[in-house]
Design a protein around this motif. Structure first.
Motif, PDB file in Angstrom:
ATOM      1  N   SER A  51      35.903  44.678  36.966  1.00 36.47           N
ATOM      2  CA  SER A  51      37.122  43.956  36.562  1.00 36.47           C
ATOM      3  C   SER A  51      36.884  43.034  35.389  1.00 36.47           C
ATOM      4  O   SER A  51      37.822  42.382  34.928  1.00 36.47           O
ATOM      5  CB  SER A  51      37.666  43.142  37.756  1.00 36.47           C
ATOM      6  OG  SER A  51      37.966  43.974  38.849  1.00 36.47           O
ATOM      7  N   LEU A  52      35.633  42.959  34.914  1.00 32.27           N
ATOM      8  CA  LEU A  52      35.334  42.041  33.814  1.00 32.27           C
ATOM      9  C   LEU A  52      36.190  42.295  32.573  1.00 32.27           C
ATOM     10  O   LEU A  52      36.670  41.334  31.950  1.00 32.27           O
ATOM     11  CB  LEU A  52      33.836  42.101  33.475  1.00 32.27           C
ATOM     12  CG  LEU A  52      32.901  41.382  34.454  1.00 32.27           C
ATOM     13  CD1 LEU A  52      31.452  41.559  34.020  1.00 32.27           C
ATOM     14  CD2 LEU A  52      33.247  39.895  34.548  1.00 32.27           C
ATOM     15  N   LEU A  56      38.548  39.410  31.104  1.00 27.60           N
ATOM     16  CA  LEU A  56      38.471  38.950  29.725  1.00 27.60           C
ATOM     17  C   LEU A  56      39.826  39.083  29.034  1.00 27.60           C
ATOM     18  O   LEU A  56      40.240  38.189  28.277  1.00 27.60           O
ATOM     19  CB  LEU A  56      37.406  39.763  28.981  1.00 27.60           C
ATOM     20  CG  LEU A  56      37.186  39.395  27.504  1.00 27.60           C
ATOM     21  CD1 LEU A  56      36.776  37.938  27.372  1.00 27.60           C
ATOM     22  CD2 LEU A  56      36.145  40.315  26.883  1.00 27.60           C
ATOM     23  N   LEU A  57      40.529  40.184  29.308  1.00 28.14           N
ATOM     24  CA  LEU A  57      41.853  40.372  28.722  1.00 28.14           C
ATOM     25  C   LEU A  57      42.815  39.291  29.203  1.00 28.14           C
ATOM     26  O   LEU A  57      43.610  38.747  28.418  1.00 28.14           O
ATOM     27  CB  LEU A  57      42.385  41.754  29.082  1.00 28.14           C
ATOM     28  CG  LEU A  57      43.804  42.086  28.595  1.00 28.14           C
ATOM     29  CD1 LEU A  57      43.865  42.014  27.070  1.00 28.14           C
ATOM     30  CD2 LEU A  57      44.252  43.444  29.096  1.00 28.14           C
ATOM     31  N   ALA A 535      41.848  32.549  34.129  1.00 27.25           N
ATOM     32  CA  ALA A 535      40.763  32.676  35.107  1.00 27.25           C
ATOM     33  C   ALA A 535      41.308  32.889  36.515  1.00 27.25           C
ATOM     34  O   ALA A 535      40.788  33.708  37.280  1.00 27.25           O
ATOM     35  CB  ALA A 535      39.881  31.433  35.059  1.00 27.25           C
ATOM     36  N   VAL A 536      42.376  32.151  36.865  1.00 29.92           N
ATOM     37  CA  VAL A 536      42.967  32.317  38.200  1.00 29.92           C
ATOM     38  C   VAL A 536      43.529  33.725  38.364  1.00 29.92           C
ATOM     39  O   VAL A 536      43.354  34.370  39.414  1.00 29.92           O
ATOM     40  CB  VAL A 536      44.059  31.247  38.421  1.00 29.92           C
ATOM     41  CG1 VAL A 536      44.852  31.557  39.689  1.00 29.92           C
ATOM     42  CG2 VAL A 536      43.435  29.866  38.538  1.00 29.92           C
ATOM     43  N   LEU A 537      44.226  34.210  37.323  1.00 35.04           N
ATOM     44  CA  LEU A 537      44.746  35.576  37.415  1.00 35.04           C
ATOM     45  C   LEU A 537      43.621  36.593  37.498  1.00 35.04           C
ATOM     46  O   LEU A 537      43.727  37.591  38.224  1.00 35.04           O
ATOM     47  CB  LEU A 537      45.627  35.868  36.197  1.00 35.04           C
ATOM     48  CG  LEU A 537      46.947  35.090  36.112  1.00 35.04           C
ATOM     49  CD1 LEU A 537      47.686  35.446  34.840  1.00 35.04           C
ATOM     50  CD2 LEU A 537      47.812  35.390  37.335  1.00 35.04           C
TER      51      LEU A 537
END
Length: 832
Positions: A51-52, A56-57, A535-537
């Protein structure tokens, strides 16, 4: 398809044992605990790693959203100043006996100063000293910018009718100092083309646009607009953006700040508030002194006229008598008469003072300055020698001072307080008037008594030489008026010096500065919020993918969530080339699938010795997990090792083994069990000499009852005499009981789990079969495993079983559901 619950599985086991209840007892509580419960840290790390890019997106999207917000949000700037109220100097000037510093009183005074700064008195002077009546704006693509002090034109206007206050006038500059003006009149837009400095008549104003030093010919086609604000709009604007607060009550400091989208405008308003407040305080400080000086000036003029009259009378008498000689016996009488007349003059001044005080009491107020006492406001008040009157005058003075403060900070909800203080003032004023009348009556009585005594002395002096008597009489008023005149002159000089030294009772500790950075929005905070949201999403995405990961994807998950040992792994195969299960190990014996199945064949040696006859069943939870494919190819691999193998298709509801060998299904197990055909008649040959199979035959209405028929055991015994390995392709145990019944009869039960297709909940069936059903030799095979072990699985060979009714008998049978088409359908199928 939903997996059977515990009760259903136990019912299957009881059916498999003939309902005798001989099944193994239910596992204890610790044994019943689900395998693999808790946090799967390796899976979480794998999901996070994959999921990185999305995380990042999301972070980049958060930063982009922050940039967009900053780009299209007007910045707000704030300019501030700090002033200090000089309360100590005010207390020193009051010089009241027994004065004790009161912190609450200081706070109240500061609160009064705060209200003064925010009052309409300051606002009105701001409107007169700053160009706040017209706002100029330059229109941009998205936002407009206020032009404070740098507009290319200035609007001069006269009000005709105030119907267009606070409305927008659009201006578009043209070539040759021309412009187009447009505005709304009701719902109609009115526009026209005019020349700069040409009068323009609108329904509400007479306008004239005058170019400023910022005007140039390069501004052609630029668009601006301006608004003409009325007093209410300006006051509302000032009230909404002005903040005045007490910073430190002990230090008597007040903070003044103003917020605006234009930093220059905010700074100019704060600095102007400081200067306007300074002027207001100076006016208030000098007002009381001016009134006192006016009072002294009147007394001085009156006393000067009386002194001049007395001097002229004395001069005339001396000129006529031409003598200053007096008899010695007149001295004592003259002295007594002089004392009486001095006392009478004192009483007359007292009466005059009482009259003046009575007149002042009837007026609105006695003093104008908060720092003056009653004695300072009315010189000579101590001459009355009436403590009660002095005390009442002080009370009246304090009440009037309190009344002024309330009126200066008047609020609509303070009407009751104003009435209460008006009643107090009226009662105090009535008491003062009563005391003044009593004192005036006493003074008149004393003057009358002195007049009677003076008449007696004058009668005695008449008998003396007239010249000396008249001379002494004329000298007394001259001396008296001269002393009074000098005293008044001293007071005039003192108050003039005080007036010259009048200074404001506050200091500007820090003037307003030009704000460099806006207070809103704060770029660092906005970007931090954008990163935090991203970051939370991202974490939410990881958590969602982890929680929605409900299928088995690799051998580690299979081992973690199941108590049965893993016999081997079958790698992924191409669903496009294999529309149905096929025998492929004979066509490409060195492929990865062939090697994997050979490994499974080797592992079978540890479960059941190849030197003995072996009966193997292969089942799964639902259709589509590849049990037929594994059964056919496992049988092929074993047959290639020179062992005689036969594959029996017991999935009589949905037979597939015949499709794997492109054979017919006109006869098979179902016809053998009803004695229509013999076993030998139903055996079919394959391309591998040592591999045979028996198809399921026509679908019967009662497959479960046929398997329980003694003829089924006889068929197995007959096949054991002829073959080394018997592989049974059973129905899915998650849907019907047939698979459990057959697993009871075999040596090696094998459970197929398909990677990326089988739900993790299906593995509970395996654990229940091992712990609750007594299938201790049950093993598992992971089918269709990808090299990555996580995503990108093939979804061939159909999906699930459905239920319907056939043959008109009412017995249930199952049929395969169509494969989902499209990405959304597959995702919905995967996470259902």
């Amino acid at each position: 398809m939903a997996v059977n619950e515990n009760a259903e599985l136990e019912e299957l086991i009881r059916n498999a044992t003939g309902g005798s209840g001989a099944a193994a007892p239910t596992a204890s509580a610790p044994e019943a605990e689900e395998a693999g419960s808790g946090l799967d840290l390796p899976l979480l790390l794998s999901v996070t790693r994959r999921s990185l890019p999305w995380m990042l997106l999301l972070l980049l999207l958060g930063l982009a959203a922050s940039w967009t917000y900053l780009r299209y949000t007007k910045p707000v700037y704030q300019s501030s100043s700090t002033i200090k109220i000089d309360e100590k100097r005010q207390d020193a000037e009051l010089n009241l006996p027994g004065l004790v510093a009161n912190p609450q009183q200081n706070v109240n005074k500061l609160a009064g100063e705060v209200e003064l700064i925010k009052s309409d008195l300051i606002y009105s002077r701001l409107r007169d000293s700053l160009p706040l009546d017209v706002n100029y704006y330059a229109e941009g693509t998205v936002l407009e910018t206020e032009l404070y002090g740098n507009s290319p034109f200035r609007v001069e206007y006269t009000v005709r009718e105030p119907i267009q206050f606070n409305k927008k006038f659009s201006v578009r500059l043209l070539e040759g100092k021309r412009f187009r003006l447009s505005y709304l009149m009701g719902q109609q837009e009115i526009d026209g083309e005019y020349q700069l400095e040409q009068p323009v008549t609108t329904p509400g104003f007479n306008l004239r646009l005058v170019p400023t030093k910022y005007f140039s010919g390069q501004l052609a086609d630029a668009t601006y607009y301006f608004t003409i604000n009325d007093a209410a709009a300006i006051n509302g604007y000032l009230s909404a953006n002005l903040t005045v607060s007490v910073i430190n009550p002990e230090a008597s400091t007040i903070g003044i700040s103003f917020s605006d989208n234009t930093p220059q405008k905010a700074q100019a308003i704060v600095n102007k508030i400081d200067s306007v407040y300074l002027n207001v305080k100076l006016d208030r400080s000098s007002q009381a002194t001016q009134q006192t000086l006016a009072f002294l000036q009147g007394q001085l003029l009156d006393n000067r006229a009386k002194l001049q009259d007395a001097e002229k009378a004395l001069e005339e008498f001396v000129r006529q008598s031409k003598t200053y000689d007096a008899k010695a016996d007149v001295g004592t009488l003259t002295t007594q008469l002089s004392d009486l007349r001095k006392e009478r003059e004192t009483l007359q001044r007292k009466a005059s003072l009482l009259t003046q005080v009575s007149r002042l009491v009837q007026q609105e107020r006695i003093t104008s300055r908060d720092d003056e006492t009653v004695e300072q406001s009315i010189p000579g008040l101590a001459l009355l020698e009436d403590p009660q009157l002095t005390q009442l005058m002080s009370v009246l003075n304090e009440q009037q001072r309190d009344m002024r403060k309330i009126l200066e900070s008047y609020q609509p909800n303070a009407t009751a307080a104003v009435r209460i203080r008006e009643d107090q003032l009226r009662r105090t004023r009535d008491g003062v008037q009563k005391l003044l009348q009593q004192n005036a009556e006493l003074v008149r009585q004393e003057i009358a008594a002195l007049d009677r005594r003076s008449a007696e002395f004058n009668s005695e002096l008449l008998a003396l030489p007239g010249k000396e008597t008249e001379l002494a009489r004329l000298r007394r008023p001259v001396e008296l008026y001269e002393k009074t005149y000098l005293m008044l002159m001293d007071k005039m000089v003192e108050f003039n010096i005080k007036k010259a030294g009048t200074t404001p009772d506050f200091q500007i500790l820090s003037p307003a500065s030009l704000p460099a950075a806006p207070i809103f929005p704060v770029k660092l905070m906005v970007y931090a919020i954008g990163l935090a949201v991203g970051a939370v999403l991202g974490l939410g995405l990881v958590a969602g993918r982890y929680l929605l990961h409900n299928t088995v994807t690799n051998i580690r998950e299979l081992e973690r969530n199941s108590t049965a040992p893993v016999l081997g792994v079958v790698p992924s195969y191409d669903k496009e080339k294999l529309a149905v299960s096929k025998l492929i190990v004979d066509k490409n014996p060195k492929s990865a699938i062939s090697e994997a199945i050979r490994s499974i064949r080797t592992n079978l040696e540890f479960v059941a010795n190849s030197k003995q006859k072996r009966l193997i069943s292969i089942t799964s939870t639902i259709s589509g997990e590849g049990k037929t494919f594994v059964a056919v190819n496992l049988g092929g691999i074993i047959a290639l090792s020179d062992q005689r193998v036969i594959i029996i298709d017991l999935d009589m509801r949905k037979p597939k083994v015949n499709l794997a060998f492109d054979a017919e299904n006109t006869k098979g197990v179902s016809t053998i069990l009803i004695d229509r055909h013999t076993v030998q008649e139903c055996i079919q040959r394959t391309n591998i000499p040592t591999l045979d199979f028996i198809s399921a035959g026509p679908t019967p209405p009662n497959p479960s009852e046929l398997i329980l028929h003694p003829q089924f055991d006889k068929m197995l015994e007959e096949l054991k005499q002829q073959y080394d390995v018997i592989i049974i392709d059973t129905p899915p145990v998650g849907l019907v009981t047939d698979g459990v019944l057959i697993m009871r009869k075999v040596d090696v039960p094998i459970y197929i789990v398909r990677a990326g297709y089988s739900k993790k909940a299906f593995l509970k069936n395996i654990s229940k079969l091992v712990k609750g059903g007594g299938f201790n030799k049950l093993t598992t095979i992971l089918n269709d495993a990808q090299a990555s072990g996580m995503y990108g699985y093939s979804y061939g060979y159909g999906y699930g079983y459905g239920y319907g009714y056939g043959y008109g008998t009412g017995y249930g049978y199952y049929e395969e559901a169509p494969a989902p088409k499209g990405l959304l359908a597959r995702l919905r199928r995967r996470f259902s």
